[in-house]
Design an enzyme around this catalytic site. Sequence first.
Site, PDB file in Angstrom:
ATOM      1  CG  ASP A 115      63.176  14.754  25.212  1.00 16.67           C
ATOM      2  OD1 ASP A 115      63.253  15.341  24.110  1.00 16.67           O
ATOM      3  OD2 ASP A 115      63.242  15.352  26.287  1.00 16.67           O
TER       4      ASP A 115
ATOM      5  CG  ASP B 117      60.887  16.089  29.558  1.00 12.22           C
ATOM      6  OD1 ASP B 117      60.851  14.999  30.179  1.00 12.22           O
ATOM      7  OD2 ASP B 117      61.866  16.843  29.552  1.00 12.22           O
TER       8      ASP B 117
ATOM      9  CG  ASP C 131      60.922  18.033  24.778  1.00 13.92           C
ATOM     10  OD1 ASP C 131      61.309  17.672  25.890  1.00 13.92           O
ATOM     11  OD2 ASP C 131      61.648  17.985  23.756  1.00 13.92           O
TER      12      ASP C 131
HETATM   13  N1  DCT Z   1      65.984  23.845  27.175  1.00 14.03           N
HETATM   14  C1  DCT Z   1      66.796  24.947  27.456  1.00 14.03           C
HETATM   15  N2  DCT Z   1      67.843  24.818  28.312  1.00 14.03           N
HETATM   16  C2  DCT Z   1      68.101  23.626  28.898  1.00 14.03           C
HETATM   17  C3  DCT Z   1      67.296  22.508  28.629  1.00 14.03           C
HETATM   18  C4  DCT Z   1      66.239  22.639  27.748  1.00 14.03           C
HETATM   19  O1  DCT Z   1      66.571  26.032  26.936  1.00 14.03           O
HETATM   20  N3  DCT Z   1      69.133  23.532  29.733  1.00 14.03           N
HETATM   21  C5  DCT Z   1      64.865  23.996  26.246  1.00 14.03           C
HETATM   22  C6  DCT Z   1      65.314  24.044  24.832  1.00 14.03           C
HETATM   23  C7  DCT Z   1      64.897  22.754  24.237  1.00 14.03           C
HETATM   24  C8  DCT Z   1      63.790  22.269  25.131  1.00 14.03           C
HETATM   25  O2  DCT Z   1      63.992  22.883  26.382  1.00 14.03           O
HETATM   26  C9  DCT Z   1      63.731  20.778  25.239  1.00 14.03           C
HETATM   27  O3  DCT Z   1      64.952  20.254  25.737  1.00 14.03           O
HETATM   28  P1  DCT Z   1      65.605  18.966  25.095  1.00 14.03           P
HETATM   29  O4  DCT Z   1      64.584  17.924  24.874  1.00 14.03           O
HETATM   30  O5  DCT Z   1      66.774  18.607  25.937  1.00 14.03           O
HETATM   31  O6  DCT Z   1      66.177  19.538  23.723  1.00 14.03           O
HETATM   32  P2  DCT Z   1      65.756  19.231  22.235  1.00 14.03           P
HETATM   33  O7  DCT Z   1      66.190  20.400  21.448  1.00 14.03           O
HETATM   34  O8  DCT Z   1      64.333  18.838  22.167  1.00 14.03           O
HETATM   35  O9  DCT Z   1      66.717  18.009  21.860  1.00 14.03           O
HETATM   36  P3  DCT Z   1      66.297  16.517  21.464  1.00 14.03           P
HETATM   37  O10 DCT Z   1      65.812  16.611  20.066  1.00 14.03           O
HETATM   38  O11 DCT Z   1      67.531  15.690  21.582  1.00 14.03           O
HETATM   39  O12 DCT Z   1      65.238  16.080  22.428  1.00 14.03           O
HETATM   40 MG    MG Z   2      63.585  17.149  23.184  1.00 10.74          MG
END
Ligand code: DCT
Ligand code: MG
Length: 421
Positions: free
Chosen positions: A232, A345, A234
């Site tokens: 995604d 997000d 963010d």
């Molecule tokens: N986060 C966290 N604990 C969680 C969910 C999310 O600390 N349970 C934080 C860390 C990363 C950030 O929010 C964004 O979450 P993701 O989009 O799920 O992670 P990402 O590292 O951006 O992974 P991706 O590259 O796959 O989107």
């Molecule tokens: Mg992400």
Amino acid sequence: AQPLDISWFTESMRAGRPVEILDRHKVQQIDEAEVVAFSVPSYACLRRTTLDNHNPVLTDALSLLAENAELSDEDGRGVAFRRAAAVLKALPEPVTGVTQLRGLPCLGGHSLRVIRDILENGASSEVEFTKQSERFKALKVLTDIFGVGAKTAERWIRDGIHSLHQLQESGQTLNRAQQAGLEHYDDLKQPVTKAEADAIGEIVEEAVVSVLPGAQITLIGGFRRGKLTGHDVDFLITHPEEGREVGLMPKVVSWLESQGFLLYQKTTRNSYLEAKDGPARPASNMDRFERCFSIFKLADAEKRGTKQTENTPEDTCRLAAHSQVTDEGPKPASGHRRWRAVRVDLVVSPISQFAFALLGWTGSKLFERELRRWAGHEKAMSLSSHALYDNKQGRYLKATSEEEIFTYLGLEYIPPSERNA
Ligand code: DCT
Ligand code: MG
């Protein structure tokens, strides 16, 4: 063979001194075979973990077992496998024999067995078995639907649903998120590229400054850590004047909706203002910001940077869905469409919490977990994406940058590109 001497590390930790990460001087030679052993601190937030992983076969195997445990409601085992994988990600070289791992933290018997299996036989029987198992395959397929968690998938599997087809035939009631997830399943499974993330960033920026001039957006999550793809995109949104961000999210969402950019959105209100117990001890560290989970409709034209900004919603849809432009390279995964769905997000933070939100939302998930563990266990502080509370002093510690937060925690500053634990 002698055990590794990690007293330099434990002493530094006790004294609260920043510790050298992956201390090359301490790398020792052990036993007659002169195997190089590695020395690694046990908290992931003490390590510099870049995307340059020298042990992808091992870390993929352990991550798969972690995922299987998480999907099976075994979070403890999940974290153990995540920690083991993260230790291997931080090693400066490929591991060639288990003797090199002697003295490393976070490698329990189970993880070591998996590693030995792969090093000696080329594959881990447990990993191969898990990959092939009907249960794991079904859990994966179903939880890959946006809006479907492990609990729901579990329930469906008990009802004999193992595939998307069976789900569609089952007559199960799906909520709005799950309907959207199913509808855009193929698109959302495709990794999002950095170019796509940047294109969406431009759109979000336009939305944000249109509804609140002076507001700022920051790319967070994996892309801020330098990842080239993600599941995604963010973004963190704030305004330099405290309080101006109030009510911002609905306006941003309306703007995006009016321009035809949203295929789905669900906004959750912030809850930090009404909280009586102070911001550092929320039930979960993730759930208190005003947040929008969305699915964007990203036109190919946007990716090429040729977007038109004065479109009516109808125009945008036409541009997105029926563009007859024929000069592009690879076709989108989904037939002749000229757009794709992307998970986005959005998070809004008041400026007073911005540094904490930035640190908390940059990840990786394990790095965040380890920061909070370090804060709690080693510093008697509680860290969330809203604040840092010092239990001994009985007060919140204010910060305007990530660097300040690391300093409060007695940690050497680790830049986002080295938080890929
Ligand atoms: N986060 C966290 N604990 C969680 C969910 C999310 O600390 N349970 C934080 C860390 C990363 C950030 O929010 C964004 O979450 P993701 O989009 O799920 O992670 P990402 O590292 O951006 O992974 P991706 O590259 O796959 O989107
Ligand atoms: Mg992400």
